[in-house]
Design a protein around this motif. Structure first.
Motif, short mmCIF file in Angstrom:
data_model
loop_
_atom_site.label_atom_id
_atom_site.label_comp_id
_atom_site.label_asym_id
_atom_site.label_seq_id
_atom_site.Cartn_x
_atom_site.Cartn_y
_atom_site.Cartn_z
N ALA A 16 102.75 97.36 128.66
CA ALA A 16 103.41 97.62 127.37
C ALA A 16 102.44 98.09 126.29
N ILE A 17 101.12 98.02 126.55
CA ILE A 17 100.14 98.43 125.55
C ILE A 17 100.17 99.94 125.38
N SER A 18 100.35 100.39 124.15
CA SER A 18 100.37 101.84 123.88
C SER A 18 99.01 102.28 123.35
N LEU A 19 98.82 103.59 123.37
CA LEU A 19 97.60 104.14 122.78
C LEU A 19 97.51 103.75 121.31
N ALA A 20 98.63 103.78 120.59
CA ALA A 20 98.63 103.40 119.17
C ALA A 20 98.25 101.93 118.99
N ASP A 21 98.67 101.05 119.90
CA ASP A 21 98.28 99.64 119.83
C ASP A 21 96.76 99.50 119.93
N MET A 22 96.15 100.28 120.81
CA MET A 22 94.71 100.21 120.98
C MET A 22 93.99 100.77 119.75
N MET A 23 94.51 101.84 119.20
CA MET A 23 93.90 102.42 118.00
C MET A 23 93.92 101.41 116.85
N ALA A 24 95.00 100.62 116.77
CA ALA A 24 95.17 99.66 115.68
C ALA A 24 94.56 98.30 115.98
N MET A 25 93.80 98.20 117.07
CA MET A 25 93.17 96.95 117.49
C MET A 25 94.20 95.82 117.62
N SER A 26 95.34 96.15 118.21
CA SER A 26 96.39 95.14 118.39
C SER A 26 96.95 95.21 119.81
N SER A 27 96.06 95.40 120.78
CA SER A 27 96.49 95.49 122.18
C SER A 27 96.92 94.15 122.74
#
Length: 461
Positions: A232-243
């Motif tokens: 469920a982790i998106s690229l945007a989640d990783m960019m926002a440090m919220s993986s």
């Protein structure tokens, strides 16, 4: 009397055996803390020698030993300039680690000691064309400094500049109006940005988003993740440090971040293997492992290895004229997008100006339209961090949202920040970029907000 002498000899024998045993243990099975210390020492000395051209003994004493863990004071290094190798160890022999210089890619830690394999990941990158020295910055390197006495007073103030300042560059309306350099440093000295590298790494992702090779809503990012909740982790989640991934960013001793940087030959693989520790997209957790995984993702999106290794220079550094910039890789060839970009203060200022201009340079839209504005929107799980790895609050203000504005900074101020006092302040409403680089440990409590606020006032039009 003979019994006493015999006892003393027996006791001395025990001491000798204990010392030999301790040495053997430290030599054949050194504790991870020693290996982290030697890995750090070898890597920092290697990069500063082969990228910045600095003296290895000076780097060891000033950059590694003086501000760091007491254990680092016992580290000794050996530099082989012909082979591009630096080794370090406790007293020079215990817990030894190696770093290797590679063409166009700076230095890489080699935790397993396999320097031959490390060199195989090197890809020759043609050097960027030399900038026109006589042209005014940003086209060249010449600076027409401001005659504003208030500005000079501010940047000459040691308290404003902070202990350990190595470079200050003030950009107003697209021109450098003031600069200062610490003893032994100049406009030609490449300096490490530490975590400011994360913001540059996100911009590189942006170039691939623009090309349609990556999408912010992409999921199932790594093959092993498809079998569990990490899908469920998106690229945007990783960019926002919220993986939601587990990762310990504590630099005190041996934590995930120090293990990744100095004990793992495959840094992205180390981060990829981490389990979920929080709900995806709901919990903010600052993670250098996430940034390195982003590097792996964009390199895979580029495709062919040599092309991926050249990508930062051909798509970003070259167009911006960041001729000094060197983004380093790990042993496996993955860019360490969390930490390891070296560039001169003038080139860090070019990147700050690039963000201020919304990802446009010389009329070319290098990043997608609106991408930089998106980067500095508050992350869903944080009030102080942006969606694209920039800080909305400045150093030390993270616990008090809004403190920057209260200190006299415009509300649209945002920051790039790195370990030991590296900052770039970007203020679109004032057309102002302020670069501050140095060696200023957090324990000294220095915060650049006062200097930046004073510069805003002095330069306000």
């Amino acid at each position: 009397m003979r019994a006493v002498v015999k006892f003393i000899k027996w006791l001395l024998g025990l001491v000798v055996l204990a010392v030999v045993g301790l040495f053997a243990w430290l030599y054949f099975a050194p504790p991870e803390l020693i290996r982290v210390g030697s890995g750090y020492s070898a890597k920092i000395v290697c990069s500063n020698v082969f990228i910045a051209g600095r003296d290895p003994n000076e780097v060891l004493a000033i950059d590694v030993q003086a501000p760091g863990h007491p254990l680092l004071r016992l580290m000794k290094v050996s530099v082989d300039k012909e082979r591009g190798l630096v080794s370090a160890g406790l007293f020079g022999v215990l817990g030894k680690s190696v770093a290797v210089a590679r063409d166009g890619l700076g230095c890489a830690s080699v935790p397993n000691g396999d320097t031959g394999r490390a060199r195989q990941t090197s890809v020759h990158v043609e050097p960027l064309a030399v900038t026109v020295q006589d042209a005014l910055w940003p086209e060249g390197e010449r600076v027409d400094a401001s005659q504003n006495p208030q500005v000079s007073k501010i940047i000459d103030d040691a308290a404003m500049a902070g202990t350990g300042m190595r470079a200050l560059v003030v950009v107003k309306n697209g021109h450098i109006v003031a600069e200062r350099f610490g003893d032994g440093f100049s406009a030609k000295t490449p300096l490490l940005g530490w975590s400011m590298t994360k913001t540059v790494n996100v911009a590189i992702v942006g170039t691939l988003v623009k090309d349609g090779k990556m999408a912010l809503d992409s999921k199932d990012l790594f093959a092993p993740w498809k079998a569990d909740g990490r899908a469920a982790i998106s690229l945007a989640d990783m960019m926002a440090m919220s993986s939601g991934l587990e990762f310990n960013e504590d630099y005190g001793d041996v934590a995930d971040v120090t293990r990744m940087l100095y004990l793992e030959p495959d840094m992205a693989g180390f981060g990829e293997a981490k389990p979920l520790a929080g709900e995806v997209g709901k919990v903010f957790s600052y993670s250098s492992g996430t940034a390195v995984m982003l590097s792996r993702l964009w390199q895979d999106a580029v495709g062919e290895k040599a092309k991926a290794l050249a990508w930062p220079r051909t798509t970003l550094f070259g167009p911006l004229g960041m001729h000094s910039a060197v983004l380093e890789t790990d042993e496996q060839g993955t860019f360490v997008g969390s930490s390891y970009l070296y560039a001169t203060a003038h080139d860090w200022a070019r990147f700050g100006q690039f963000l201020l201009q919304g990802g446009v340079w010389n009329g070319a839209q290098i990043l997608p339209a609106g991408f930089v504005d998106w980067m500095r929107e508050p992350a869903p799980a944080s009030k102080v961090y942006g969606k694209g790895q920039v800080w909305i609050e400045g150093p030390g203000d993270e616990e008090s949202p809004g403190a920057g504005a209260a200190a006299g900074l415009p509300k649209d101020t945002y920051w790039m920040e790195g370990h030991d006092g590296q900052t770039v302040a970007i203020i679109p409403s004032e057309q102002l970029v302020v670069v501050r680089l140095g060696l200023t440990p957090a324990k000294l409590g220095y915060r650049p907000q006062a200097m930046v606020a004073a510069l805003v006032k002095a330069l306000h039009q």
